[in-house]
Enzyme design. Structure first.
Site, short mmCIF file in Angstrom:
data_model
loop_
_atom_site.label_atom_id
_atom_site.label_comp_id
_atom_site.label_asym_id
_atom_site.label_seq_id
_atom_site.Cartn_x
_atom_site.Cartn_y
_atom_site.Cartn_z
N CYS A 191 -13.45 -47.81 -41.75
CA CYS A 191 -12.39 -47.92 -40.73
C CYS A 191 -12.18 -46.52 -40.15
O CYS A 191 -13.00 -45.62 -40.36
CB CYS A 191 -11.11 -48.50 -41.33
SG CYS A 191 -10.38 -47.50 -42.65
N ARG B 48 -7.43 -49.83 -44.12
CA ARG B 48 -8.25 -51.05 -44.13
C ARG B 48 -9.48 -50.97 -45.03
O ARG B 48 -9.72 -51.88 -45.83
CB ARG B 48 -8.66 -51.39 -42.68
CG ARG B 48 -7.48 -51.79 -41.82
CD ARG B 48 -7.85 -51.79 -40.35
NE ARG B 48 -8.08 -50.43 -39.87
CZ ARG B 48 -8.54 -50.11 -38.66
NH1 ARG B 48 -8.81 -51.09 -37.80
NH2 ARG B 48 -8.70 -48.86 -38.30
N ASP C 264 -5.62 -52.25 -36.78
CA ASP C 264 -5.14 -51.03 -37.42
C ASP C 264 -3.64 -51.16 -37.72
O ASP C 264 -2.84 -51.35 -36.81
CB ASP C 264 -5.38 -49.88 -36.41
CG ASP C 264 -4.98 -48.53 -36.95
OD1 ASP C 264 -4.31 -48.48 -38.01
OD2 ASP C 264 -5.33 -47.53 -36.31
P1 4NP Z 1 -7.26 -47.01 -41.26
O1 4NP Z 1 -5.82 -46.69 -40.62
O2 4NP Z 1 -8.29 -46.68 -40.20
O3 4NP Z 1 -7.19 -48.46 -41.57
O4 4NP Z 1 -7.37 -46.12 -42.49
C1 4NP Z 1 -5.51 -45.50 -39.99
C2 4NP Z 1 -5.21 -44.37 -40.74
C3 4NP Z 1 -4.87 -43.19 -40.12
C4 4NP Z 1 -4.82 -43.12 -38.75
C5 4NP Z 1 -5.12 -44.23 -37.98
C6 4NP Z 1 -5.48 -45.42 -38.61
N1 4NP Z 1 -4.45 -41.91 -38.11
O5 4NP Z 1 -4.34 -41.90 -36.88
O6 4NP Z 1 -4.22 -40.91 -38.81
#
Ligand code: 4NP
Length: 159
Positions: free
Chosen positions: A10, A16, A128
């Protein structure tokens, strides 16, 4: 038998994909199939590298019996595309980013999208949850539970 190596990906590797890793590991443990798999997760970015899964994601996952233990790391385009058999992104942007990382190699055939393995979800991406509320984290887990079941069935049918 050669182990099947699966990498979930992800954006940040704190919500995720660590959850996908834990849900899939939970499923193969329940079925006694751990010895046939290597399962890991990684992020497109290194924003959270070295850190644990997001505390909100951990809380929601724990309620369903999943322990998120993985530490965030970015995708290593050279090693990961060589080592893993399947690289499974969570949303369309992850897929585009992975395809870009694999450009010029034949590794693009290893790239899949998580929701392609869902049988009855009306979602084309695992959204997300980072900037949203509780329901986003629950939706992530709902989609991942369905997709992991579908993924395992897909792999069983391949044999
Ligand atoms: P992930 O969620 O891709 O599911 O781990 C996110 C975690 C951090 C960020 C965006 C999505 N961020 O912008 O820091």
């Amino acid at each position: 038998m050669e182990k099947k190596k699966i990498l979930f990906v992800c954006l940040g590797n704190i919500c995720r994909s660590p959850s996908a890793e834990a849900v899939f590991k939970g499923l193969i443990e329940k079925e006694g199939l751990q010895e046939y798999f290597i399962v890991d997760s990684a992020g497109i970015t290194d924003y959270h590298a070295g850190g644990p899964a997001d505390a909100r994601m951990q809380r929601h996952a724990t309620k369903r019996g999943y322990n998120l233990t993985s530490i965030s790391r970015p995708v290593d385009p050279i090693t990961d595309f060589r080592v893993f058999d399947m690289i499974i992104g969570m949303d369309n942007q992850n897929i585009r980013d992975l395809e870009q990382l694999a450009a010029g190699t034949n590794a693009a055939t290893k790239i899949f999208k998580m929701t392609d393995f869902c049988n009855h979800c009306h979602y084309e991406e695992v959204p997300d949850p980072y900037y949203g509320g509780d329901e986003g984290f629950e939706l992530v887990l709902d989609l991942l539970e369905s997709a992991c079941r579908g993924l395992l069935n897909f792999l069983k049918n391949q044999k």
